[in-house]
Design a protein around this motif. Structure first.
Motif, PDB file in Angstrom:
ATOM      1  N   VAL A  11       0.840  -1.192  -0.027  1.00 44.59           N
ATOM      2  CA  VAL A  11       0.045   0.142   0.195  1.00 44.59           C
ATOM      3  C   VAL A  11       0.897   1.146   0.149  1.00 44.59           C
ATOM      4  CG1 VAL A  11      -2.148  -1.052   1.011  1.00 44.59           C
ATOM      5  CG2 VAL A  11      -0.405  -0.084   2.579  1.00 44.59           C
ATOM      6  N   GLY A  15      -0.579   6.739  -5.766  1.00 41.33           N
ATOM      7  CA  GLY A  15      -1.978   6.821  -6.525  1.00 41.33           C
ATOM      8  C   GLY A  15      -2.110   8.040  -7.194  1.00 41.33           C
ATOM      9  N   THR A  16      -1.158   8.293  -8.192  1.00 40.70           N
ATOM     10  CA  THR A  16      -1.241   9.527  -8.868  1.00 40.70           C
ATOM     11  C   THR A  16      -2.460   9.462  -9.792  1.00 40.70           C
ATOM     12  OG1 THR A  16       0.187   8.506 -10.525  1.00 40.70           O
ATOM     13  CG2 THR A  16       1.112   9.996  -8.816  1.00 40.70           C
ATOM     14  N   LEU A 131      -3.150  -7.072  -4.315  1.00 41.69           N
ATOM     15  CA  LEU A 131      -3.119  -5.787  -4.737  1.00 41.69           C
ATOM     16  C   LEU A 131      -4.275  -4.999  -4.215  1.00 41.69           C
ATOM     17  CD1 LEU A 131      -1.280  -5.556  -8.170  1.00 41.69           C
ATOM     18  CD2 LEU A 131      -0.239  -6.075  -5.790  1.00 41.69           C
TER      19      LEU A 131
END
Ligand code: UTP
Length: 300
Positions: A11, A15-16, A131
């Motif tokens: 994690v 997170g773009t 994931l």
């Protein structure tokens, strides 16, 4: 053969694709209906019999650790106000003491590197890798089916599902060999094959069971696509010495790392909830009617 007891959740990604939402909030904490995305993935692992949950986190991700902790004040207040259902729900989802571990990937050098960061916590045993961007909706839990396959075959297991053949160049694709139990032998693996060269239309969907030998391989893995240390490159090297099997997952998968996948997941999970489905279906119908262009007028 060692049982699959531990699961790794990487994690630490930035997170773009989901900015600006993910500037201060980890994408794993965005909510699908009323649970954060990461909770769905942890629940899937738990349903598969996983006993230890290992999170590879990064900066700004501390709230994930808080989410899996007990909030004493909250529990106390819920109990005092007689909100027993809410309290029971929290307690049901709560990992037991000692069941979670957190380690940091100080720099987001790629998925392969994130997995390697979990090496000390996993130790010398096979592990599940999930994931957290990808959440599943199906009758049979994807990871549970994979563990069942693993118990019959050993080796390494990768979940795959079908994509439009014209889209195969966007994914990691596997070649399909002979059938075995509820899976098949993987004959080849290729990351983003050139158009028209994919060995099948079965793409790797974000669920794996891997042998610990992957860690030594990842340790010396050079950077690949996107200048990142890629897990697929490591698996290709592991494939030279070990067997890989595919589990053909037939449920739905939502890529919650992208706004469109995330919104779709919210709609799908809301429609599947007995307390919400009728209301949601009505609201969606109304929105769709409003969206339709006015019917064309007949002339003459
Ligand atoms: P993604 O490439 O989908 O995640 O990685 P990302 O980098 O956060 O996303 P974008 O492209 O910038 O929007 C797949 C999984 O691997 C983790 C991510 O958190 C995600 O769960 N990951 C990726 C890491 O933990 N570390 C990394 O260095 C890269």
């Amino acid at each position: 053969m060692k049982k699959v007891r531990k699961a790794v959740f990487p994690v630490a990604g930035l997170g773009t694709r989901f900015l600006p939402a993910t500037k201060a909030i980890p994408k794993e904490m965005l909510t699908v209906v009323d649970r954060p995305v990461i909770q769905y993935v942890v629940d899937e692992a738990r349903e598969a019999g996983i006993e230890h949950f290992i999170f590879v986190t990064g900066r700004n991700k501390a709230v994930i650790e808080d989410h899996f902790d007990i909030q004493f004040e909250l529990n106390h207040t819920l109990a005092q106000r007689g909100k027993d259902d809410q309290l029971a729900k929290l307690q049901r989802l709560q990992p037991l003491p000692g069941q979670t571990s957190f380690t940091r990937q100080q720099e987001p050098l790629g998925l392969g590197h994130a997995v390697w960061c979990a090496r000390e916590l996993v130790g010398d045993e096979p592990f599940a890798l999930l994931l957290p961007d990808m959440i599943m909706q199906s009758e049979k839990s994807c990871m549970k089916e994979m563990v069942e396959l693993y118990d019959n075959t050993g080796g390494n297991i990768i979940a795959v599902q079908e994509c439009d053949p014209a889209e195969a160049h966007k994914y990691g694709i596997v070649g399909r060999g002979e059938e075995t139990h509820n899976g098949f032998r993987i004959t080849s693996m290729v990351e983003k094959p050139k158009q028209g060269t994919a060995p099948s239309n079965l793409f790797i969907n974000g669920r794996y069971i891997l042998q610990p030998e992957i860690f030594a391989i990842l340790e010396s893995q050079e950077r690949g696509a996107g200048n990142e240390i890629q897990l697929t490159d490591g698996m290709l090297r592991l494939e030279q010495d070990q067997r890989f099997f595919g589990y053909h997952y037939r449920g739905r998968t939502f890529d919650c790392g992208s706004p469109e996948g995330f919104v779709e997941a919210n709609v799908a999970f809301a429609l599947a909830r007995h307390d919400l489905s009728a209301k949601m279906a009505g609201a969606i119908e109304e929105l769709l009617v409003d969206m339709k262009p006015a019917p064309l007028q007949k002339t003459g």
